[in-house]
Scaffold this active site. Structure first.
Site, mmCIF file in Angstrom:
data_model
loop_
_atom_site.group_PDB
_atom_site.id
_atom_site.type_symbol
_atom_site.label_atom_id
_atom_site.label_comp_id
_atom_site.label_asym_id
_atom_site.label_seq_id
_atom_site.Cartn_x
_atom_site.Cartn_y
_atom_site.Cartn_z
ATOM 1 C CB ALA A 1 -1.087 0.015 0.584
ATOM 2 C CB THR A 2 3.975 1.628 0.512
ATOM 3 O OG1 THR A 2 4.156 1.506 2.700
ATOM 4 C CG2 THR A 2 5.264 3.370 1.408
ATOM 5 C CG ASN B 1 -2.484 3.241 11.112
ATOM 6 O OD1 ASN B 1 -3.250 3.909 10.583
ATOM 7 N ND2 ASN B 1 -1.914 3.209 11.268
ATOM 8 C CD GLN C 1 -5.335 -1.361 9.102
ATOM 9 O OE1 GLN C 1 -5.564 -2.616 9.550
ATOM 10 N NE2 GLN C 1 -3.818 -1.325 9.518
ATOM 11 C CB SER D 1 -1.318 -3.697 2.417
ATOM 12 O OG SER D 1 -0.642 -4.065 2.928
ATOM 13 N N GLY D 2 -1.799 -6.547 0.344
ATOM 14 C CA GLY D 2 -2.196 -8.329 0.802
ATOM 15 C C GLY D 2 -1.571 -8.172 2.296
ATOM 16 C CG HIS D 3 1.250 -6.627 4.866
ATOM 17 N ND1 HIS D 3 1.776 -6.511 6.429
ATOM 18 C CD2 HIS D 3 1.805 -5.639 4.541
ATOM 19 C CE1 HIS D 3 1.733 -5.124 6.419
ATOM 20 N NE2 HIS D 3 1.902 -4.413 5.495
ATOM 21 C CB CYS E 1 6.234 5.326 18.438
ATOM 22 S SG CYS E 1 5.599 5.341 20.284
HETATM 23 N N1 PLP Z 1 -1.904 2.091 5.392
HETATM 24 C C1 PLP Z 1 -2.393 1.733 6.660
HETATM 25 C C2 PLP Z 1 -3.620 2.708 7.102
HETATM 26 C C3 PLP Z 1 -1.875 1.299 7.290
HETATM 27 O O1 PLP Z 1 -2.211 0.445 8.137
HETATM 28 C C4 PLP Z 1 -0.329 0.717 6.790
HETATM 29 C C5 PLP Z 1 0.497 -0.197 7.013
HETATM 30 O O2 PLP Z 1 0.384 -0.554 8.269
HETATM 31 C C6 PLP Z 1 -0.298 1.451 4.917
HETATM 32 C C7 PLP Z 1 -0.921 1.918 4.641
HETATM 33 C C8 PLP Z 1 1.488 0.485 4.373
HETATM 34 O O3 PLP Z 1 1.234 -0.354 4.092
HETATM 35 P P1 PLP Z 1 2.143 -1.495 3.607
HETATM 36 O O4 PLP Z 1 2.232 -2.155 4.573
HETATM 37 O O5 PLP Z 1 1.528 -2.585 2.740
HETATM 38 O O6 PLP Z 1 3.251 -0.609 2.530
#
Ligand code: PLP
Length: 363
Positions: A67-68, A146, A176, A191-193, A311
């Site tokens: 997702a990043t 999150n 989420q 995001s897959g994980h 954090c």
């Molecule tokens: N956006 C939210 C709300 C998240 O909770 C997270 C991961 O903690 C991310 C984005 C980032 O996802 P990824 O680890 O797939 O890059």
């Protein structure tokens, strides 16, 4: 082991693990190859797209590393294409760093970025839409926070924003929220994980008619929007995980009610997740016991949770403050996040662990 940190990452499900392994062994061809092995891989990708589009709407999917990357691509890519429609971007003060830091970068590059905090706006969707004006090229907002589980009704938000300015592109970080709350948006990151697939795979939904410029340049895969050989095995895993997902609001709601009932019997607990939150994420503060102390105390019992305030190098993210949660409570916040396999017995063991942690460490 009791794993209650599913908002950080989830255990890959059997279906995803099998799909990844089988694809690695049997359909390992490069999807760009013109021969049969390439065509088999291409079919795996097309099937996964179909699965995601059935959940997200009419448009296209690009697969990313997570997702990043999806959110970086969406925000940077839309800012580049739609810059001529305006210079203003509306977002929130509760975004994950994968969105928040992109906003900081765009601000450095001369965009006007407006960040709204839920604590100041009881009707958050309306306030976000009100902040959109005729110069707003983009609005980016998460569907579910999150840290607290706070829900933004992004279906309503989408309608309100388009009413205010049909040209404003709406990006939703649905990491989420995917499979948990109704979604709508022009660009949606997943995001897959976080949904029992593997790490290293994510997707970006692109609504029909919306354009973005690519972040990665190279061989022109995925219609030139995301170069790089598609990780067909991880895509197969994501497809399998989505199909196998079986968490329900009813079940999570029952577990949350049990957790809250148990917490209410302990002294000095403040629940930070309000009513408007997904039931699988519960954030609460334990008076007199700092987050890390409680986290490691629970760890001794092999119970895994997160500190409730994300954090980075000892500095809190400020997200809890944007919900109006004072620093003192943020310092002692714990985030419990459940998955479909979480049991009542695990919640009871957590409650025992918190009680023991309070008796041992409360100052
Ligand atoms: N956006 C939210 C709300 C998240 O909770 C997270 C991961 O903690 C991310 C984005 C980032 O996802 P990824 O680890 O797939 O890059």
């Amino acid at each position: 082991m009791i794993y209650l940190d599913s908002a950080a990452t989830t255990k890959p499900c059997r279906e995803a693990a099998d799909a990844i392994m089988n694809t690695m062994q049997e359909s390992f061809g490069n999807a760009s190859s013109l021969h049969k092995m390439g065509i088999i891989s291409e079919k795996v990708i097309t099937g996964a797209k179909r699965t995601l589009l059935s959940k997200l709407g009419e448009g296209d999917i690009i697969f990313t590393s997570g997702a990043t990357e999806s959110s970086n691509t969406a925000i940077m890519g839309a800012a580049e294409i739609y810059r001529r429609t305006g210079n203003r971007i509306v977002t929130t003060a509760i975004e994950h760093p994968s969105v928040a830091n992109v906003m900081n970068k765009l601000e450095e590059r001369g965009f006007e970025v407006v960040r709204l905090a839920p604590k100041n706006h009881p009707d958050f969707e309306q306030a976000l839409a009100d902040a959109v004006d005729e110069h707003t090229l983009l609005l980016s907002c998460m569907a579910v926070n999150n840290e607290t589980g706070f829900i933004v009704d992004v279906k309503r938000l989408y309608k309100l924003v388009k009413k205010k300015n049909p040209k404003t592109i709406v990006h939703i970080d649905a990491v989420q929220g995917f499979l948990k709350v109704p979604l709508d948006g022009d660009l949606i990151s997943i995001s897959g994980h976080k949904i029992h697939s593997s790490k290293g795979i994510g997707a970006l939904f692109i609504r029909k008619g919306i354009r973005i410029s690519p972040l990665l340049l190279g061989g022109g895969q995925q219609k030139n929007l995301r170069s790089g050989t598609e990780p067909v095995e991880l895509i197969a895993g994501l497809d399998a995980a989505v199909k196998a997902y079986h968490g329900t609001a009813e079940r999570f709601g029952g577990l949350k009610a049990r957790l809250l009932a148990g917490l209410s019997e302990l002294s000095g607990i403040t629940v930070n997740s309000g009513d408007n939150c997904v039931p699988n994420i519960v954030n609460f503060s334990v008076e007199g016991v700092r987050s890390e102390i409680m986290l490691h105390s629970l760890e001794e019992r092999e119970i895994y949770v997160s500190s409730g305030s994300a954090c980075s190098r000892g500095k809190t993210s400020g997200v809890l403050a944007a919900f109006g949660i004072p620093d003192k409570l943020a310092d002692s916040a714990i985030r419990v996040s459940m998955c479909a396999e979480t049991t009542e017995e695990e919640i009871d063991a957590l409650l025992d662990g918190i009680k023991a942690g309070i008796e041992r460490f409360r100052r």
